[in-house]
Design an enzyme around this catalytic site. Sequence first.
Site, PDB file in Angstrom:
ATOM      1  N   ASP A   8     -16.756  79.666  42.132  1.00 22.92           N
ATOM      2  CA  ASP A   8     -16.291  78.291  42.370  1.00 22.92           C
ATOM      3  C   ASP A   8     -15.005  78.001  41.609  1.00 22.92           C
ATOM      4  O   ASP A   8     -14.886  78.350  40.427  1.00 22.92           O
ATOM      5  CB  ASP A   8     -17.347  77.294  41.868  1.00 22.92           C
ATOM      6  CG  ASP A   8     -18.239  76.783  42.980  1.00 22.92           C
ATOM      7  OD1 ASP A   8     -17.867  76.903  44.164  1.00 22.92           O
ATOM      8  OD2 ASP A   8     -19.330  76.259  42.654  1.00 22.92           O
TER       9      ASP A   8
ATOM     10  N   GLU B 123     -23.968  71.316  52.179  1.00 18.15           N
ATOM     11  CA  GLU B 123     -24.986  70.901  51.205  1.00 18.15           C
ATOM     12  C   GLU B 123     -25.588  69.552  51.580  1.00 18.15           C
ATOM     13  O   GLU B 123     -24.869  68.572  51.809  1.00 18.15           O
ATOM     14  CB  GLU B 123     -24.349  70.836  49.798  1.00 18.15           C
ATOM     15  CG  GLU B 123     -25.344  70.406  48.726  1.00 18.15           C
ATOM     16  CD  GLU B 123     -24.885  70.672  47.301  1.00 18.15           C
ATOM     17  OE1 GLU B 123     -23.823  71.296  47.102  1.00 18.15           O
ATOM     18  OE2 GLU B 123     -25.616  70.249  46.379  1.00 18.15           O
TER      19      GLU B 123
HETATM   20  O1  KIV Z   1     -22.303  75.244  42.256  1.00 15.68           O
HETATM   21  C1  KIV Z   1     -23.220  75.572  43.013  1.00 15.68           C
HETATM   22  O2  KIV Z   1     -24.268  76.068  42.594  1.00 15.68           O
HETATM   23  C2  KIV Z   1     -23.042  75.350  44.448  1.00 15.68           C
HETATM   24  C3  KIV Z   1     -24.228  75.532  45.324  1.00 15.68           C
HETATM   25  C4  KIV Z   1     -25.123  74.368  45.207  1.00 15.68           C
HETATM   26  C5  KIV Z   1     -23.854  75.811  46.724  1.00 15.68           C
HETATM   27  O3  KIV Z   1     -21.984  74.999  44.869  1.00 15.68           O
END
Ligand code: KIV
Length: 271
Positions: free
Chosen positions: A90, A189
């Site tokens: 991310d 989500e």
């Molecule tokens: O940060 C995370 O764990 C996510 C998931 C919920 C898809 O983005």
Amino acid sequence: MSSHAEIKRVTTHKLSEMKLRGEKITMLTAYDYSMARILDQAGIDVILVGDSAANVMAGYETTLPITLDQMIYHAASVVRGVKRALVVCDLPFGTYQGNSKEALASAIRIMKETGAGAVKLEGGLEVKESIERILSAGIPVMGHLGLMPQSIHKYGTYMVRAREEAEAKKLVEDAHLLEQVGCFAIVLEKIPAILAGKVASELKIPVIGIGAGREVDGQVLVLHDMLGLNKEFSPRFLRRYHNLFEEISNAVQHYVSDVKSRNFPNENEQY
Ligand code: KIV
């Protein structure tokens, strides 16, 4: 040939082939080497180094505080434990929304310093330029629509998103846009299952759901939630596969009692 060379890595291309042949994609989060090794050896397709690390690893209420340096530390640890799965990291809050140059610089740091195979970021039209610039450097991007935890202060709640027609329409448009600009997959989500199924059927790229029903191309859960490390968080979509909170607590109580009673270590457990 080394055993490492024999393992076929999961690629973004493989994920699109899986969608084509109707094979469901499995994805879980991980934030450290030991857990990532277990997930990888258990056959998970994609490991997401999610910014949910802010919640489950660091104890923050939202995902906003986690930094790029901290995400890089988690992702590099995960990558060292993985031989097969695709590792997606991310981009944390504030590292890609400002402008596309900054977004590219953040994504490049992740790719260079962690060895991850792709980045994920939240949003549609608003972050189009950032996505395009990251893609132009050859970095695969996974999109994320529906409930976007980095925007929690805009929503004010973690309730199901896109129940209203206008929000559902924007989500469908954004999903098409993410496909058009070149994202290799998207996460949806916490949205109604019918809407998620519609998006998955309209897009060629894989759609991975969390709280988005089963008519999508794959599923993702936060590892700590599905293992039951967390007793308080119980949304309807969460299936707990274990009760690790109790298991770990029992093991620790057992250890405390053994040490206090001088039962540990015994004669065979010393030199
Ligand atoms: O940060 C995370 O764990 C996510 C998931 C919920 C898809 O983005």
